[in-house]
Enzyme design. Structure first.
Site, PDB file in Angstrom:
ATOM      1  CB  ALA A   1     -20.740  -3.516  10.387  1.00 48.84           C
ATOM      2  CG  HIS A   2     -24.899  -7.473  14.092  1.00 50.22           C
ATOM      3  ND1 HIS A   2     -26.087  -7.299  14.459  1.00 50.22           N
ATOM      4  CD2 HIS A   2     -24.975  -9.029  14.165  1.00 50.22           C
ATOM      5  CE1 HIS A   2     -27.000  -8.234  14.658  1.00 50.22           C
ATOM      6  NE2 HIS A   2     -26.281  -9.222  14.474  1.00 50.22           N
ATOM      7  N   PRO A   3     -26.172  -5.195  12.099  1.00 49.32           N
ATOM      8  CG  PRO A   3     -28.163  -5.999  10.938  1.00 49.32           C
ATOM      9  CD  PRO A   3     -26.500  -6.337  11.379  1.00 49.32           C
ATOM     10  CB  THR A   4     -29.595  -5.109  15.637  1.00 55.62           C
ATOM     11  OG1 THR A   4     -29.106  -6.412  15.565  1.00 55.62           O
ATOM     12  CG2 THR A   4     -30.673  -4.883  14.540  1.00 55.62           C
TER      13      THR A   4
ATOM     14  NE  ARG B   1     -24.076   0.742  13.653  1.00 60.98           N
ATOM     15  CZ  ARG B   1     -23.981  -0.433  13.780  1.00 60.98           C
ATOM     16  NH1 ARG B   1     -22.735  -1.204  14.107  1.00 60.98           N
ATOM     17  NH2 ARG B   1     -25.090  -1.314  14.074  1.00 60.98           N
TER      18      ARG B   1
END
Length: 400
Positions: free
Chosen positions: A235-238, A292
């Protein structure tokens, strides 16, 4: 050939133009992965690579026997080389090795630091005796320093460098060795360019630890800047949604709706939810990241109602970035996969082609050698030439 299986890339005739490194001699006292990967790339480019093996062979030959009796690692890393067996504890083989180095352009070795000097081939001495020679020493932590004598294997360096902390687990391929071998290859090419201008060789040292800590620069700078990166898997943190979602028929798809415009397209055309696309609660990436869990749950529910083919078709049409999380079986049938066919002592094998492509005819790649397959010919080629001196007044015949 069954549908979906990539067609092998195989040349049936020699390229009309010489390869870039033809005419160069590389002597490689190597084993395992990093150094053989480096010399393999040089062989691909046309260099003559003589691989020095101990009497029992490179221990990488025994990693497995899964390629019709051959080691998967070995057949990947040793195409196009010649193999000669030398015992460098024996005087005659030391002489032969010295003669090979005297004619070599490049010498690659990945023995434990100090071991090559103990055998009588100190790098500084080789550079004095053979000024045009380029040497490349590959080690775990470098030739000096407090960790120089530590054993260093790929997984150990993944741990020591912080890479394993970054991923939360081991990387499933020999990523440290690969990084090191490619760094060595790059440095040797630079040294060859420099020698073409100056006439002088050089001594190169590449460590596995340095190769991977270079990759860890951004996490280290972020940590030292006050924000240690966190592991969140695929996943992408931002950015949200940016992660893996499972289709109704069990396929894992990694998607990236990287900006607000893409989110609208994704929600409307892929998820089939025009109301969600207009919902101000999810209108900006900042809001979607804050929500999220809710955002991901909506995407997961939509994907669960579709097959992998349906999802892929919609994502393609909407021009949303995505990728299937492939396993080796899926990779082996991937329509984008290019393969080459390589000869081995037990028969041909097909595997992924090297990434770089150039104009002209496809390259031919040499076979993987058996242990000592070229020993007899190489020993004859580099053996001291016997030359009889003339006899004068009872003088003895001198052999040189």
């Amino acid at each position: 050939m069954s549908p979906g299986v990539a067609r092998p890339v195989k040349s049936t005739k020699k390229s009309p133009m010489p390869r870039p490194l033809e005419g160069l001699l590389v002597v490689a006292l190597e084993q395992a992965v990093a150094a053989p990967l480096c010399s393999c790339r040089l062989a691909d480019a046309g260099a003559r690579v003589i691989k020095i093996e101990r009497p029992e062979g490179d221990f990488c030959r025994g990693y497995d026997n899964l390629v019709h009796g051959e080691s998967a690692y070995f057949v990947w890393l040793n195409r196009g080389k010649e193999s000669v067996v030398l015992d460098l504890t024996k005087a005659d083989d030391k002489v032969l090795f010295e003669r090979m180095l005297a004619r070599a352009d490049v010498f690659i070795q990945n023995l434990k630091p100090g071991a090559i000097a103990k055998l009588g081939f100190d790098i500084a001495r080789l550079r004095r005796d053979h000024p045009r020679l380029i040497t490349c020493s590959i080690s775990g932590y470098g030739e000096s320093g407090p960790y120089a004598q530590r054993k260093a294997y790929d997984l150990l360096i993944q741990a020591e460098s912080g890479l394993a902390w970054s991923t939360g687990t081991r990387v499933g391929v020999s990523v440290v060795d690969i990084a090191t071998g490619l760094n060595a290859h790059e440095a040797i090419l630079e040294a060859l360019l420099a020698r073409s201008r100056t006439g002088d060789g050089t001594a190169i040292s590449v460590s596995m630890f340095d190769a991977v800590t270079d990759w860890m620069t951004v996490p280290l700078l972020q940590h030292e800047g006050g924000k240690t990166p966190q592991r969140i898997g695929l996943a992408h943190p931002t950015i949200a949604p940016y992660g893996v979602f499972k289709t109704g028929d069990g396929a894992d798809i990694l998607i990236s709706a990287g900006n607000d415009r893409e989110w609208v397209t994704f929600a409307r055309d892929v998820m089939g939810d025009p109301e969600l696309a207009r919902n101000p609660r999810y209108a900006t990436n900042v809001q979607r990241v804050a929500l999220r869990q809710e955002t991901d749950a909506l995407v997961a529910a939509a994907f669960a109602r579709m097959t992998v083919d349906e999802v892929s078709l919609k994502l393609d049409k909407a021009e949303i970035g995505f990728a299937r999380v492939s396993d080796p079986d899926i990779l082996g049938r991937h329509p984008q996969l290019r393969r080459i066919t390589i000869g081995t002592p037990s028969g041909p094998v097909q595997y992924p082609a090297p990434p770089a492509r150039t104009d002209g005819e496809p390259r031919d790649y040499g076979p993987v050698p058996g242990i000592g397959e070229h020993s007899e010919r190489i020993r004859a080629e580099f053996a001291p030439k016997k030359k009889a001196a003339r006899r004068h007044r009872g003088e003895q015949v001198v052999l040189h």
